[in-house]
Motif scaffolding. Structure first.
Motif, PDB file in Angstrom:
ATOM      1  N   VAL A 111      63.599  68.843 138.298  1.00  0.00           N
ATOM      2  CA  VAL A 111      64.385  69.974 138.168  1.00  0.00           C
ATOM      3  C   VAL A 111      63.766  71.222 137.554  1.00  0.00           C
ATOM      4  CG1 VAL A 111      66.159  70.755 136.143  1.00  0.00           C
ATOM      5  CG2 VAL A 111      66.122  68.222 137.013  1.00  0.00           C
ATOM      6  N   ALA A 112      62.617  71.268 137.056  1.00  0.00           N
ATOM      7  CA  ALA A 112      61.773  72.338 136.584  1.00  0.00           C
ATOM      8  C   ALA A 112      61.506  73.150 138.004  1.00  0.00           C
ATOM      9  CB  ALA A 112      60.619  72.009 135.941  1.00  0.00           C
ATOM     10  N   VAL A 126      79.040  73.846 132.437  1.00  0.00           N
ATOM     11  CA  VAL A 126      78.202  72.370 132.914  1.00  0.00           C
ATOM     12  C   VAL A 126      79.155  71.264 132.850  1.00  0.00           C
ATOM     13  CG1 VAL A 126      75.650  73.122 132.660  1.00  0.00           C
ATOM     14  CG2 VAL A 126      77.333  72.048 130.516  1.00  0.00           C
ATOM     15  N   LYS A 127      79.057  70.414 133.502  1.00  0.00           N
ATOM     16  CA  LYS A 127      79.963  69.175 133.557  1.00  0.00           C
ATOM     17  C   LYS A 127      79.333  67.791 133.246  1.00  0.00           C
ATOM     18  CE  LYS A 127      83.068  71.419 136.944  1.00  0.00           C
ATOM     19  NZ  LYS A 127      83.826  71.102 138.279  1.00  0.00           N
ATOM     20  N   LEU A 128      78.004  67.901 133.713  1.00  0.00           N
ATOM     21  CA  LEU A 128      77.171  66.435 133.551  1.00  0.00           C
ATOM     22  C   LEU A 128      76.508  66.725 132.186  1.00  0.00           C
ATOM     23  CD1 LEU A 128      76.443  63.934 134.841  1.00  0.00           C
ATOM     24  CD2 LEU A 128      74.349  65.002 135.852  1.00  0.00           C
ATOM     25  N   PHE A 129      75.958  67.726 132.120  1.00  0.00           N
ATOM     26  CA  PHE A 129      75.250  67.898 131.038  1.00  0.00           C
ATOM     27  C   PHE A 129      76.022  68.107 129.678  1.00  0.00           C
ATOM     28  CE2 PHE A 129      71.815  69.475 133.522  1.00  0.00           C
ATOM     29  CZ  PHE A 129      70.838  69.161 132.878  1.00  0.00           C
ATOM     30  N   ASP A 149      72.130  64.951 141.032  1.00  0.00           N
ATOM     31  CA  ASP A 149      73.167  65.305 140.238  1.00  0.00           C
ATOM     32  C   ASP A 149      73.051  66.161 139.094  1.00  0.00           C
ATOM     33  OD1 ASP A 149      75.017  63.469 141.894  1.00  0.00           O
ATOM     34  OD2 ASP A 149      74.443  61.738 140.541  1.00  0.00           O
ATOM     35  N   ILE A 150      72.087  66.068 138.616  1.00  0.00           N
ATOM     36  CA  ILE A 150      71.435  66.802 137.623  1.00  0.00           C
ATOM     37  C   ILE A 150      71.392  68.411 137.969  1.00  0.00           C
ATOM     38  CG2 ILE A 150      69.690  67.464 135.915  1.00  0.00           C
ATOM     39  CD1 ILE A 150      68.972  64.712 135.747  1.00  0.00           C
ATOM     40  N   ILE A 151      70.584  68.527 139.326  1.00  0.00           N
ATOM     41  CA  ILE A 151      70.482  69.870 139.780  1.00  0.00           C
ATOM     42  C   ILE A 151      71.695  70.539 140.428  1.00  0.00           C
ATOM     43  CG2 ILE A 151      69.355  71.046 141.843  1.00  0.00           C
ATOM     44  CD1 ILE A 151      67.142  69.090 141.694  1.00  0.00           C
ATOM     45  N   ALA A 152      72.519  69.794 140.858  1.00  0.00           N
ATOM     46  CA  ALA A 152      73.934  70.165 141.319  1.00  0.00           C
ATOM     47  C   ALA A 152      74.556  70.592 140.373  1.00  0.00           C
ATOM     48  CB  ALA A 152      74.582  69.123 142.170  1.00  0.00           C
TER      49      ALA A 152
END
Length: 425
Positions: free
Chosen positions: A305-306, A362-365, A415-418
């Motif tokens: 991610v970073a 954000v939706k997942l976070f 999914d995190i990145i998206a």
């Protein structure tokens, strides 16, 4: 089992526990009891005199809570430890046997905002004080230590900025000054770093975070290395001289490497009452069983991610010490060689308003004031966790207005990145 030292994951499952002798229960039971029956008057007297180890009252010790403390002690390579009600409680418990009115600590200027407030404001009510120093300036750290300094305090990986501390260098200064080095190892966990091996005297944890790992517990741990000579000078009378709060017992000569631990139980938990509940300890014990597996995934996800964020034109900067561009990169290779953790910050070119917009989209976070969950978490420190600090203090603590803190979870990294991609617009 053989005499060969056990591996981390084995200790995470087995250390501090054994099948229940009464029932054979394999998982640690939740001992939901206030008090414990003494065999007779002599047994009770021995327990209160610390001549025999056992249970008296659950504000002091409880079998479930003790099992948790012992497991973290094993993972950190310490001699003894206590579990208490929160990470903040653990910090006070770590300082309590060391401090007194007019005494001070030298603390890193890169600390969690709540710790900054606790040290800059709350401990003044005890007559204690803190001097905040950039721990990269070793000369300034040494100079800040005076005759009333009783400890140096830092975080392994600073929250929120991901700065990695040179623990061995601070340990050398602490040794020269005849004081302990206290390291908050919450964001690294013993899977990434064992501060005692690097020279720390005491290690503290917010068990609320990675140790439990599922956002169900508030708890704290203090681990003592057992190596510090509390009687080398007169700075620590609670441990080296007769303790009036415990019928004149002189803890260090009587108990050696376990002096700090027993003082924390017999005096600290007795009088401050910062006790962890047995159900919370049980949840944390279960969480620790998968700590190694989770941390491996946390770190792998955080690195990906970073790296993605660093290349994004909407991003001004990423603080992750696992990036070659980070000032902490080389140090991280030495202090946390398996990875730089899963907590870091992202500064957006869109400023304060862009950070607010990101959090709202954000939706997942999950937007929460926590870290170290299996879920990916996000927060804007300047308006929340570091809100109580002045702007200059926010910047010094690594929490400027255009920055958000990410705690990367163990979901599928794509999914995190998206989610971040769509939320940044």
């Amino acid at each position: 089992m053989s005499d060969t030292p056990l591996g981390f994951d084995t200790l995470a499952i087995h250390a501090g526990t054994a099948p229940d002798p009464a029932t054979g229960a394999r998982q640690v039971p939740i001992y939901q009891t206030t008090a414990y029956v003494f065999r007779d008057a002599d047994h009770a007297a021995k327990l209160f005199n610390l001549e025999e180890i056992g249970y008296i009252y659950s504000r002091l010790t409880n079998p479930t809570v003790s099992a948790l403390a012992n497991r973290v002690v094993a993972l950190e390579g310490g001699a003894g430890g206590i579990a208490c009600s929160s990470g903040h409680a653990a910090q006070i418990m770590a300082l309590f046997p060391l401090m007194g009115p007019g005494k001070n600590i030298v603390a890193s200027s890169r600390l969690y905002g709540g710790t900054m407030t606790q040290f800059s404001q709350t401990i003044k009510r005890f007559g204690w004080s803190a001097k905040f120093v950039d721990t990269d300036d070793l000369g300034a750290v040494a100079k800040a230590c005076d005759k009333n300094t009783r400890a140096i305090f830092c975080e392994t990986i600073a929250n929120p900025g991901g700065y990695v501390t040179d623990i061995p260098a601070l340990a050398k200064i602490a040794d020269r000054k005849g004081i302990p080095l206290i390291v908050d190892n919450t964001t690294a966990t013993p899977w990434l770093c064992k501060p005692i091996e690097l020279g720390a005297t005491l290690v503290v944890h917010s068990a609320t975070k990675y140790l439990t790992g599922n956002g169900t517990v508030t708890g704290g741990i203090v681990v003592d290395s057992g190596r510090f000579n509390w009687s080398a000078n007169d700075k620590f009378p609670s441990l080296s001289q007769p303790e009036p709060a415990y019928h004149g017992l002189t803890f260090h000569p009587a108990l050696g490497g376990m002096a700090f631990t027993f003082h924390s139980i017999a005096v600290g938990l007795r009088d401050l009452g910062m006790t962890m509940n047995p159900q919370g300890a049980h949840y944390t014990l279960m969480g620790i069983e998968t700590l190694g597996l989770r941390m491996e995934r946390h770190v792998a996800n955080a690195r990906k991610v970073a790296e993605w964020l660093e290349k994004d034109p909407r991003v001004e900067a990423v603080s992750y010490a696992g990036l070659k561009s980070s000032p902490s990169y080389k140090r991280a290779k030495k202090i946390v060689p398996k990875g730089a953790g899963a907590l870091f910050t992202v500064s957006l070119k869109s400023g304060y308003d862009g950070c607010v917009d990101l959090i709202n989209k954000v939706k997942l976070f999950s937007h929460v004031a926590n870290l170290g969950d299996t879920r990916s978490l996000i927060i804007h420190p300047a308006s929340t966790t570091h809100r109580q600090l002045e702007p200059a203090q926010q910047i010094a603590a690594g929490a400027p207005p255009n920055m958000v803190r990410l705690s990367i979870g163990i979901e599928n990294v794509e999914d995190i990145i998206a989610d971040l991609d769509q939320a940044m617009g």
